[in-house]
Write a protein that holds these residues in place. Structure first.
Motif, PDB file in Angstrom:
ATOM      1  N   UNK A  15       0.831  -1.211   0.000  1.00 57.35           N
ATOM      2  CA  UNK A  15       0.000   0.000   0.000  1.00 57.35           C
ATOM      3  C   UNK A  15       0.863   1.258   0.000  1.00 57.35           C
ATOM      4  N   UNK A  16       2.015   1.202   0.642  1.00 61.32           N
ATOM      5  CA  UNK A  16       2.944   2.328   0.574  1.00 61.32           C
ATOM      6  C   UNK A  16       3.403   2.554  -0.860  1.00 61.32           C
ATOM      7  N   UNK A  17       3.680   1.473  -1.566  1.00 63.33           N
ATOM      8  CA  UNK A  17       4.037   1.580  -2.986  1.00 63.33           C
ATOM      9  C   UNK A  17       2.924   2.266  -3.767  1.00 63.33           C
ATOM     10  N   UNK A  18       1.715   1.767  -3.588  1.00 60.41           N
ATOM     11  CA  UNK A  18       0.576   2.274  -4.362  1.00 60.41           C
ATOM     12  C   UNK A  18       0.326   3.746  -4.072  1.00 60.41           C
ATOM     13  N   UNK A  19       0.269   4.101  -2.806  1.00 59.61           N
ATOM     14  CA  UNK A  19       0.002   5.497  -2.452  1.00 59.61           C
ATOM     15  C   UNK A  19       1.099   6.425  -2.961  1.00 59.61           C
ATOM     16  N   UNK A  20       2.327   5.971  -2.888  1.00 61.77           N
ATOM     17  CA  UNK A  20       3.440   6.801  -3.361  1.00 61.77           C
ATOM     18  C   UNK A  20       3.386   6.956  -4.881  1.00 61.77           C
ATOM     19  N   UNK A  21       3.059   5.880  -5.597  1.00 67.61           N
ATOM     20  CA  UNK A  21       2.950   5.961  -7.062  1.00 67.61           C
ATOM     21  C   UNK A  21       1.828   6.921  -7.463  1.00 67.61           C
ATOM     22  N   UNK A  22       0.711   6.863  -6.767  1.00 71.20           N
ATOM     23  CA  UNK A  22      -0.394   7.773  -7.067  1.00 71.20           C
ATOM     24  C   UNK A  22      -0.006   9.224  -6.812  1.00 71.20           C
ATOM     25  N   UNK A  23       0.672   9.457  -5.702  1.00 68.09           N
ATOM     26  CA  UNK A  23       1.101  10.823  -5.375  1.00 68.09           C
ATOM     27  C   UNK A  23       2.110  11.336  -6.396  1.00 68.09           C
ATOM     28  N   UNK A  24       3.074  10.509  -6.746  1.00 70.75           N
ATOM     29  CA  UNK A  24       4.095  10.937  -7.712  1.00 70.75           C
ATOM     30  C   UNK A  24       3.479  11.217  -9.081  1.00 70.75           C
ATOM     31  N   UNK A  25       2.488  10.417  -9.469  1.00 69.42           N
ATOM     32  CA  UNK A  25       1.873  10.647 -10.777  1.00 69.42           C
ATOM     33  C   UNK A  25       1.128  11.980 -10.797  1.00 69.42           C
ATOM     34  N   UNK A  26       0.523  12.346  -9.685  1.00 69.41           N
ATOM     35  CA  UNK A  26      -0.135  13.658  -9.612  1.00 69.41           C
ATOM     36  C   UNK A  26       0.897  14.781  -9.575  1.00 69.41           C
TER      37      UNK A  26
END
Length: 136
Positions: A15-26
């Motif tokens: 979940x840390x991976x997923x949340x970080x990927x979403x934040x970085x994409x924004x």
């Protein structure tokens, strides 16, 4: 003998991976930077979650490898422990490092590390982090 329940620990790392990927994409989205209104102009809206994980995987993995101890501290209350807390910490940190070093974007996406049951543990941990940030 202690049973080390790694499912929720691996779910938390995922979940840390997923949340970080979403934040970085924004953060990287030209549409967001230029305050565009239409979702069609936002790259992060057009990319799938798997594409986001693929794009940012190596950067995120490096950040998570550096911060495994911090992540453990945030999630340790959700994990079973023996009478030897230092040994437990070492085991969980080794599991995390091994997981991070051997995973890739596809294993995170298709691996089912986050299930409905694990999701509640992970959500609680993230909610506790938000509460701590607001109180400081």
């Amino acid at each position: 003998m202690t049973f080390y329940y790694n499912d929720s620990w691996l779910g938390f790392l995922s979940e840390n991976f997923v949340r970080d990927a979403l934040k970085r994409s924004q953060d990287d989205c030209p549409g967001c930077r230029d305050t565009m209104n239409s979702a069609l102009l936002h790259l992060h809206q057009q990319m799938s979650l798997l594409d986001k994980l693929r794009k940012y995987f190596e950067e995120i993995r490096g950040d998570l490898l550096i911060s495994t101890t911090v992540l453990y501290t945030k999630f340790e209350k959700k994990l079973p422990h023996s009478n030897d807390l230092e040994k437990d910490k070492m085991i969980y940190l080794n599991v995390a490092r091994h997981f991070l070093l051997t995973s890739n974007a596809e294993t995170l996406y298709y691996g089912r590390y986050i299930t409905e049951g694990i999701d509640s543990y992970v959500a609680e941990a993230f909610n506790e982090q938000k509460k701590k940030k607001k109180s400081t």
